[in-house]
Design a protein around this motif. Structure first.
Motif, mmCIF file in Angstrom:
data_model
loop_
_atom_site.group_PDB
_atom_site.id
_atom_site.type_symbol
_atom_site.label_atom_id
_atom_site.label_comp_id
_atom_site.label_asym_id
_atom_site.label_seq_id
_atom_site.Cartn_x
_atom_site.Cartn_y
_atom_site.Cartn_z
ATOM 1 N N TRP A 93 3.817 -11.651 -18.363
ATOM 2 C CA TRP A 93 4.623 -12.471 -17.671
ATOM 3 C C TRP A 93 5.763 -13.396 -18.843
ATOM 4 N N GLY A 94 6.713 -13.769 -18.921
ATOM 5 C CA GLY A 94 7.108 -14.499 -20.085
ATOM 6 C C GLY A 94 7.381 -15.779 -19.534
ATOM 7 N N ALA B 98 12.600 -7.715 -20.223
ATOM 8 C CA ALA B 98 11.437 -8.527 -19.621
ATOM 9 C C ALA B 98 11.460 -8.046 -18.215
ATOM 10 N N MET B 99 10.429 -8.480 -17.164
ATOM 11 C CA MET B 99 10.036 -7.762 -16.081
ATOM 12 C C MET B 99 9.596 -9.252 -15.129
ATOM 13 N N PRO B 100 9.404 -9.134 -14.148
ATOM 14 C CA PRO B 100 9.455 -9.384 -13.204
ATOM 15 C C PRO B 100 7.866 -10.323 -12.885
ATOM 16 N N ALA B 101 7.197 -11.392 -12.525
ATOM 17 C CA ALA B 101 5.828 -11.340 -12.720
ATOM 18 C C ALA B 101 5.196 -10.332 -12.110
#
Lengths: 487, 487
Positions: free
Chosen positions: B326-327, B120-123
């Protein structure tokens, strides 16, 4: 393909006293009203197929024509949708959906139906907006991460822990897990503490969504009465809790000792001491739902039940922002010993990956404001409770209210067991009600109804007028065998 | 009181090939490493008690001293905590917690350990901040309500429905339910579509949290291979899916045909047609997880699997903002026929009372921006994938990567089945890994490891160096019986 059918037996059981007013409405109408109520209550799940007509007629001991006609009324109203080649399935028509689960905004211009099916207030608008603005300022460091926080963000856990400490219950941030509201907390705890088939002690009456969570998880709720009647036996039956815990070997109890929903009652210090002792003696985990704890109206509650426990493992506490601040935040939490918290955090990913950071930041800010916004809310609720009691005593003087020391609703005993019929017909009189049976097990509380005082005074006045009109239309007369009630 | 013990048998099964490098590490060390990995992986739940020493020694066919010593190593490291009068229970020591589930912010100054356990990536910081600012402007009307929206707010459901329409799949807002992320959607669907004991078909390998959700709900996952090997048999085994559906009478399948996690593979049009046909023929509901659909890198995906279905009931689609945006938003959704959506909305209150309004408003805004932010993300991911492949081919040339057409990770086949041992020792070399066995059932994929390319290039370079160093320390030599691999 996905359809599942409800059985005639379960519909018959849930309908309860649907014919108690027999003779005043045609039977098909009473049946249609009863089924419509079960749909709105969620006791017949949306998308489910109703029982076959013959089967239901036999179960209810009515003619098949009665069932056929009731089904056709429901179909006309949009509560039953037929699909090619399959049985009719249950729906809520678009016209009624604003009162249903899918409700968008509750108040629209010209809306003159009052919805008393829920006990929750609008947000303190300024405080919540400020809190989100402040949250936006604190957001950047989190944007540099993946943003998933199953344990909850540190600053919020710190504020929550500090609040427990201030209430006399030593708590570290590691003992807190942030959840997406109290209901989510209940579900996670059931998953961690119980297995299918386990018994779970519950107050009776209790919060309907907790009953539903227990049932969906395969648990078996064991009701222990919370008595609304006055005198020494009012409130929790602690001997009953002890013997039920012993006899059923329940793994968990779910109780609301702080301004109990729906009665508003609060358990005293002696009761809390005994409750903690029962948990210890019976090795049953006591889950205490403190959702209403800040909504005290007459007197603040005693110290948290958990502070009466000897070890950290016997009492678990649930908290929430939904009643004290706003349900739209969807922020709640669990306080437990660190061992259980680590287990809950570790297992959370089977259910969801965390509560959104933004709402956690806003909650941090709101809790940091202290008691101010909540104190204002208590003032409003006291006034609204007064209005509701006045209106009820003027229009429905033989309904007996339980007036607890806090909470957001009155629990009223009616002279006759007509709660389901009342809730079924109330919308056509201008008010949406939750029948008393929703708060109990197996049709209990047909003689009760919960009326929240969370809506403004003018709505409460209109609501009581509508309730009185619906009640009058049922043509109830007091059963002469029923003694006068003492509160 | 709350403690539950894991059995020696389940620990033995999960340990898999813990002794495959026997002779290079002392047995007690290998055992401690293996158990530590199971703790970090969540396969031994935090707070659980380990099996008795005698019992585990018998199960693993080692001396009791080996187990005693391994337990004492784990106790020294803080992975086992002993309490007065009770058995030792599993914990994650505070020093290791930033890599665990309770991680606060992942990147701290001086932090030189790279966490590749998640993809998962940063926003996209500016877009997400703007979206929340805009959400704040749209919030006031909701503040006047109780704020609980189990169906999801109308504007967001409209935007989501319009996106499906644009992809060639007619969809109305009533067919959408907003959830708190894809994992929450999976859990709600399992609750609605399966009962304990039901079989659920899954890709093998698949998303670990889906496996966990199936198991916790009492379901039984039925694995059907997704083959990483090249040639005609690469990808989904459709005949296998058809016969597994027939033989097991599975009620539901959970598949990731769009940039499958962990392999990145994408199912072609012919495969989608056949998949929809299988669902129809076998009356099995196909749940398609489209979480990765926007993360195509080499070529966009074909039309949604649901658009190949004849009726609305046979394919259910899950979407999410977590990979595309974004998570931390925790916003996902379910697309299904209206009947199932109404059932899901009606039953949701047993689990939670809705996704926060604020994040739904921000998601509405972000989706309204169109493909822009996602296209930028795809560029970044393409470059990072290139870096990861280059580094791997330089340092670990005999590891064979599956390169799918999209997604966020490579699925690598190693020359020896050492994934658990590698993941257990990797942190001391500077990288956190998820062992291949997490993506499978009953110890499968001991020869595989997933490496996400969601972190920046410099971290990927350091990570591969650390992986190579950890791998070298295991002293693996290619098994001469193993043929050279062809991709």
């Amino acid at each position: 393909m996905m359809m599942h059918a409800v059985s005639a037996r379960s519909v018959g059981r849930d309908l309860g006293g649907w014919r108690d007013d027999a003779g005043r409405r045609p039977a098909y109408r009473a049946l249609a009203d009863g089924i419509r109520l079960l749909v709105h209550d969620g006791r017949i799940p949306l998308g489910a197929a109703l029982p076959g007509e013959r089967e239901l007629a036999a179960e209810l001991n009515v003619s098949r024509t009665t069932v056929t006609t009731a089904y056709s009324v429901l179909r006309d109203e949009g509560y039953l949708s037929s699909r090619q080649g399959s049985r009719s399935t249950v729906a809520i028509p678009p016209s009624a959906q604003r009162y249903g689960h899918g409700a968008p905004a509750r108040r629209t211009a010209g809306d003159d139906i009052v919805d008393l099916s829920y006990a929750a207030m609008p947000a303190p608008a300024r405080e919540v907006q400020d809190a989100y603005e402040s949250a936006l300022q604190s957001l950047p460091p989190f944007l540099d991460t993946h943003g998933m926080e199953p344990h909850g963000i540190g600053v919020l856990r710190e504020v929550i822990a500090a609040r427990y400490c201030a209430r006399g219950l030593e708590t570290t941030p590691a003992q807190i897990m942030v959840t997406s509201g109290a209901q989510h907390a209940i579900r996670l705890l059931l998953g961690a503490l119980t297995a299918p088939g386990d018994r779970v002690l519950v107050d009776h009456p209790t919060y309907p969504n907790a009953l539903e969570a227990i049932r969906r998880g395969g648990g078996r709720p064991v009701p222990v009465p919370v008595r609304p009647e006055g005198g020494a036996s009012r409130g929790w039956d602690l001997d009953g809790i002890r013997s039920a815990a012993r006899q059923t070997a329940a793994r968990m109890a779910y109780l609301i000792p702080d301004f109990h929903n729906p009665t508003g009652l609060c358990l005293d210090e002696a009761g809390r001491t005994e409750l903690a002792r029962i948990a210890r003696d019976t090795r049953m985990v006591l889950v205490v739902d403190e959702t209403m704890v800040d909504v005290w109206l007459d007197a603040p509650p005693p110290a948290p039940v958990a502070s009466y426990a000897r070890s950290g493992a016997e009492v678990v506490t649930i908290g929430s922002m939904s009643k004290s601040h706003w349900g739209g935040l969807r922020v709640g939490w669990i306080r437990a010993d660190q061992e259980l918290i680590t287990r809950l955090v570790g297992g959370r990913s089977a259910n969801d990956l965390g509560t959104p950071v933004m709402d956690q930041l806003a909650a941090t800010r709101l809790l940091g404001l202290g008691d101010g916004p909540v104190a204002e809310r208590r003032e409003v609720l006291r006034a609204q409770r007064g209005v509701l009691l006045d209106e009820l005593s003027a229009r429905l003087p033989d309904w007996v209210p339980t007036v607890g020391a806090g909470g957001m609703s009155l629990w009223l005993k009616m002279p006759a067991p007509v709660s389901s019929a009342l809730a079924a017909t109330a919308p056509s009189h201008g008010v949406i009600l939750a029948a008393g049976t929703r708060f109990g097990i197996e049709g209990a509380f047909e003689r009760f109804v919960r009326l929240p005082y969370a809506r403004p005074a003018d709505e409460l006045r209109r609501a009581v007028a509508a309730v009185a009109s619906a009640y009058e239309a049922l043509g109830v007369t007091r059963d002469p065998a029923e003694p006068a009630l003492v509160v």
